[in-house]
Motif scaffolding. Structure first.
Motif, short mmCIF file in Angstrom:
data_model
loop_
_atom_site.label_atom_id
_atom_site.label_comp_id
_atom_site.label_asym_id
_atom_site.label_seq_id
_atom_site.Cartn_x
_atom_site.Cartn_y
_atom_site.Cartn_z
N SER A 153 20.37 14.80 61.40
CA SER A 153 21.25 14.71 60.24
C SER A 153 21.92 16.06 60.02
O SER A 153 21.29 17.10 60.21
CB SER A 153 20.46 14.33 58.99
OG SER A 153 19.90 13.05 59.15
N VAL A 154 23.20 16.04 59.65
CA VAL A 154 23.94 17.27 59.42
C VAL A 154 24.41 17.28 57.97
O VAL A 154 25.05 16.35 57.51
CB VAL A 154 25.16 17.39 60.37
CG1 VAL A 154 25.96 18.65 60.08
CG2 VAL A 154 24.70 17.38 61.83
N MET A 155 24.04 18.34 57.26
CA MET A 155 24.45 18.51 55.89
C MET A 155 25.52 19.58 55.86
O MET A 155 25.28 20.73 56.26
CB MET A 155 23.27 18.92 55.02
CG MET A 155 23.67 19.18 53.61
SD MET A 155 22.44 18.75 52.40
CE MET A 155 21.85 17.18 52.91
N ILE A 156 26.72 19.21 55.43
CA ILE A 156 27.84 20.15 55.30
C ILE A 156 27.94 20.50 53.83
O ILE A 156 28.26 19.65 53.00
CB ILE A 156 29.14 19.55 55.84
CG1 ILE A 156 28.98 19.15 57.31
CG2 ILE A 156 30.30 20.54 55.66
CD1 ILE A 156 30.11 18.30 57.86
N VAL A 157 27.64 21.75 53.52
CA VAL A 157 27.58 22.20 52.12
C VAL A 157 28.89 22.89 51.77
O VAL A 157 29.29 23.86 52.42
CB VAL A 157 26.39 23.16 51.90
CG1 VAL A 157 26.35 23.64 50.46
CG2 VAL A 157 25.08 22.50 52.30
N LYS A 158 29.53 22.36 50.75
CA LYS A 158 30.81 22.94 50.29
C LYS A 158 30.58 23.74 49.02
O LYS A 158 29.87 23.28 48.12
CB LYS A 158 31.83 21.83 50.00
CG LYS A 158 32.21 21.04 51.22
CD LYS A 158 33.23 19.98 50.85
CE LYS A 158 33.65 19.19 52.06
NZ LYS A 158 34.69 18.22 51.72
N ARG A 159 31.21 24.90 48.97
CA ARG A 159 31.17 25.70 47.74
C ARG A 159 32.05 25.01 46.70
O ARG A 159 33.11 24.51 47.02
CB ARG A 159 31.73 27.09 47.98
CG ARG A 159 30.77 28.01 48.68
CD ARG A 159 31.35 29.37 48.91
NE ARG A 159 31.86 29.93 47.67
CZ ARG A 159 32.67 30.97 47.59
NH1 ARG A 159 33.05 31.56 48.69
NH2 ARG A 159 33.08 31.43 46.45
N PRO A 160 31.60 25.03 45.45
CA PRO A 160 32.45 24.45 44.40
C PRO A 160 33.75 25.26 44.27
O PRO A 160 33.75 26.47 44.51
CB PRO A 160 31.62 24.60 43.13
CG PRO A 160 30.25 24.95 43.56
CD PRO A 160 30.34 25.51 44.94
N LYS A 161 34.82 24.57 43.93
CA LYS A 161 36.09 25.28 43.73
C LYS A 161 35.98 26.15 42.49
O LYS A 161 35.39 25.74 41.49
CB LYS A 161 37.23 24.29 43.57
CG LYS A 161 37.55 23.58 44.85
CD LYS A 161 38.85 22.83 44.74
CE LYS A 161 39.10 22.15 46.06
NZ LYS A 161 40.47 22.06 46.40
N ILE A 162 36.56 27.33 42.58
CA ILE A 162 36.54 28.24 41.45
C ILE A 162 37.65 27.82 40.49
O ILE A 162 38.81 27.65 40.88
CB ILE A 162 36.77 29.69 41.92
CG1 ILE A 162 35.64 30.12 42.85
CG2 ILE A 162 36.87 30.62 40.73
CD1 ILE A 162 35.87 31.43 43.54
N LYS A 163 37.27 27.62 39.22
CA LYS A 163 38.24 27.21 38.21
C LYS A 163 38.97 28.43 37.71
O LYS A 163 38.37 29.45 37.42
CB LYS A 163 37.52 26.49 37.07
CG LYS A 163 36.88 25.22 37.51
CD LYS A 163 36.11 24.57 36.39
CE LYS A 163 35.39 23.34 36.91
NZ LYS A 163 34.56 22.74 35.91
N HIS A 164 40.26 28.32 37.58
CA HIS A 164 41.08 29.46 37.10
C HIS A 164 41.39 29.30 35.64
O HIS A 164 41.62 28.36 35.08
CB HIS A 164 42.39 29.56 37.88
CG HIS A 164 42.14 29.84 39.33
ND1 HIS A 164 41.83 31.10 39.79
CD2 HIS A 164 42.16 29.03 40.43
CE1 HIS A 164 41.68 31.06 41.11
NE2 HIS A 164 41.88 29.81 41.51
#
Length: 164
Positions: A153-164
């Motif tokens: 299994s491959v888990m691709i972890v995305k950083r949350p978008k930074i809110k401006h």
């Protein structure tokens, strides 16, 4: 998948010098290790791939490659050592001490898939750089390659978008 009842399953986390990969390492530690404190159900293997200096120096248009090679190789090793130390420190800060850290020469896509096979990993965790379709097509996507070729299994972890 663990092969014996007493043997822990393995999680391989791929890292480079990007914030994305360290976010993925933090995420994996927080979700698979920290909640279990002194007895996590997984063994952790952190893998850092480094390019082979001759393959990089061999790009067309780089004259005098033989003279540059020792400097490039030293630079790659220095950066790899810094990344490895940062990964070890991250694990120590999360009180995860049973960790194997490997630096392997080669293309990250192949290195990570080979690490999965070598360690019989159940899960591969990688960060996502969030490239668009054009950048992904030009640069290639390690996470996309691993999702299609790793035998776990491959888990691709995305950083949350930074809110401006």
């Amino acid at each position: 998948m663990a092969t014996k009842a007493t043997e822990k399953s393995v999680i391989v986390v791929g890292i480079d010098d990007s914030e994305h990969s360290f976010y993925a390492l933090h995420w994996a530690l927080d979700h698979f290790f920290v909640p279990f404190a002194s007895n996590p159900p997984f063994k952790l293997v952190v893998v850092r791939a480094i390019f082979s200096p001759p393959s990089v120096v061999g790009f067309p248009g780089l004259g005098g490659a033989a003279e540059v090679l020792p400097f490039v190789e030293t630079n790659f090793k220095t950066i790899a050592a810094e990344v490895v130390e940062k990964a070890r420190e991250t694990c120590r800060n999360k009180l995860v001490h049973d960790v194997v850290v490997e630096v392997v020469e080669g293309d990250a896509r192949n290195v990570l898939c080979e690490a999965v096979e070598k360690h019989h990993a159940s899960i591969l965790v990688v960060g996502s750089h969030g490239y668009g379709a054009i950048k992904r097509a030009v640069l290639g996507s390690v996470s996309d390659y691993c999702a299609h070729h790793a035998h776990c299994s491959v888990m691709i972890v995305k950083r949350p978008k930074i809110k401006h």
